[in-house]
Design a protein around this motif. Sequence first.
Motif, PDB file in Angstrom:
ATOM      1  N   ARG A  45      39.945  49.863  31.189  1.00 40.04           N
ATOM      2  CA  ARG A  45      40.177  49.649  32.619  1.00 40.04           C
ATOM      3  C   ARG A  45      40.714  48.241  32.810  1.00 40.04           C
ATOM      4  O   ARG A  45      40.154  47.280  32.270  1.00 40.04           O
ATOM      5  N   LEU A  46      41.782  48.130  33.573  1.00 35.36           N
ATOM      6  CA  LEU A  46      42.382  46.818  33.824  1.00 35.36           C
ATOM      7  C   LEU A  46      41.463  45.979  34.700  1.00 35.36           C
ATOM      8  O   LEU A  46      41.067  46.403  35.783  1.00 35.36           O
ATOM      9  N   LEU A  47      41.135  44.783  34.211  1.00 31.67           N
ATOM     10  CA  LEU A  47      40.302  43.850  34.977  1.00 31.67           C
ATOM     11  C   LEU A  47      41.138  42.716  35.582  1.00 31.67           C
ATOM     12  O   LEU A  47      41.069  42.442  36.780  1.00 31.67           O
ATOM     13  N   ILE A  48      41.895  42.062  34.724  1.00 31.94           N
ATOM     14  CA  ILE A  48      42.631  40.842  35.066  1.00 31.94           C
ATOM     15  C   ILE A  48      44.061  40.989  34.563  1.00 31.94           C
ATOM     16  O   ILE A  48      44.281  41.493  33.466  1.00 31.94           O
ATOM     17  N   ARG A  54      42.820  39.336  39.738  1.00 27.25           N
ATOM     18  CA  ARG A  54      41.915  40.475  39.582  1.00 27.25           C
ATOM     19  C   ARG A  54      42.604  41.767  40.016  1.00 27.25           C
ATOM     20  O   ARG A  54      43.267  41.803  41.056  1.00 27.25           O
ATOM     21  N   ALA A  55      42.401  42.809  39.227  1.00 29.12           N
ATOM     22  CA  ALA A  55      42.936  44.111  39.599  1.00 29.12           C
ATOM     23  C   ALA A  55      42.138  44.667  40.778  1.00 29.12           C
ATOM     24  O   ALA A  55      41.037  44.185  41.099  1.00 29.12           O
ATOM     25  N   THR A  56      42.676  45.682  41.401  1.00 31.39           N
ATOM     26  CA  THR A  56      42.048  46.278  42.569  1.00 31.39           C
ATOM     27  C   THR A  56      40.633  46.743  42.258  1.00 31.39           C
ATOM     28  O   THR A  56      40.401  47.440  41.265  1.00 31.39           O
ATOM     29  N   GLY A  57      39.689  46.349  43.101  1.00 30.10           N
ATOM     30  CA  GLY A  57      38.320  46.822  42.973  1.00 30.10           C
ATOM     31  C   GLY A  57      37.470  46.081  41.967  1.00 30.10           C
ATOM     32  O   GLY A  57      36.302  46.447  41.756  1.00 30.10           O
ATOM     33  N   ILE A  58      38.018  45.062  41.336  1.00 31.49           N
ATOM     34  CA  ILE A  58      37.246  44.313  40.332  1.00 31.49           C
ATOM     35  C   ILE A  58      36.412  43.238  41.012  1.00 31.49           C
ATOM     36  O   ILE A  58      36.949  42.440  41.800  1.00 31.49           O
ATOM     37  N   ARG A  61      32.969  38.370  40.179  1.00 32.56           N
ATOM     38  CA  ARG A  61      32.268  37.699  39.077  1.00 32.56           C
ATOM     39  C   ARG A  61      33.146  37.664  37.811  1.00 32.56           C
ATOM     40  O   ARG A  61      32.831  36.940  36.873  1.00 32.56           O
ATOM     41  N   PHE A  62      34.218  38.452  37.810  1.00 30.08           N
ATOM     42  CA  PHE A  62      35.181  38.422  36.709  1.00 30.08           C
ATOM     43  C   PHE A  62      36.314  37.462  37.088  1.00 30.08           C
ATOM     44  O   PHE A  62      36.916  37.590  38.163  1.00 30.08           O
ATOM     45  N   SER A  63      36.591  36.526  36.185  1.00 25.98           N
ATOM     46  CA  SER A  63      37.704  35.620  36.435  1.00 25.98           C
ATOM     47  C   SER A  63      38.416  35.299  35.134  1.00 25.98           C
ATOM     48  O   SER A  63      37.816  35.335  34.055  1.00 25.98           O
ATOM     49  N   GLY A  64      39.693  34.996  35.241  1.00 23.16           N
ATOM     50  CA  GLY A  64      40.497  34.669  34.073  1.00 23.16           C
ATOM     51  C   GLY A  64      41.178  33.335  34.254  1.00 23.16           C
ATOM     52  O   GLY A  64      41.480  32.919  35.377  1.00 23.16           O
TER      53      GLY A  64
END
Lengths: 107, 120
Positions: A45-48, A54-58, A61-64
Amino acid sequence: EIVLTQSPGTLSLSPGDRATLSCRATQSVSWYLAWYQQKPGQAPRLLIYDTSARATGIPDRFSGSGSRTDFTLTISRLEPEDAAVYYCQQYDRTPLTFGGGTKVEIK
Amino acid sequence: QVQLQESGPRLVKPSGTLSLTCAISGASISSDKWWSWVRQAPGKGLEWLGEINLGGTTNYNPSVVRRLTMYREDSKNQFSLELTSVIAADTAVYYCARHVVDSATPIEDWGQGTLVTVSS
């Protein structure tokens, strides 16, 4: 071919911890770097994408971050559902390549 | 919401041809997107095999370029992969996928994947 090296191979952390995953490229990929999450038996699943978007709906708390050859995926506050393997991928040039993955385990 | 579904034989004999089709729903293959195949050997990482675009232009991974053909069937809204002269190392889960736009963009949508085993 651009080789991506991910470290560490495995991260074992507790809920609420901060996870820092690294991806290093053998040559510059500019900002054309994505991160994917893959759980057992599921497709990635694409996150970043584009290093930090950020991809849609992520969740946020996830960051790149990063650029050129050194990139980082940070999960600021681990949740149990974040247990997975995380892959980086470059799309600066073909052949598209993926890193070997970092497995995140939740204690 | 686009959905991708891989189909094809699950067992292929060594030296045979591995053929898979990706059926697309919720989107048109005739859109200006690029479509790829990615595989994952059991317990291993992801390997991009190749891509195809609106005009039928393809790019293949040098690791399989001599054995791989990708093509589109616009009337059926699907695209396909043929990998010839297969060996045990070609055993993998094969995913079809759609890029955000073109090959200089990440993969946005994935099929569920299908495990193909190469064995006699």
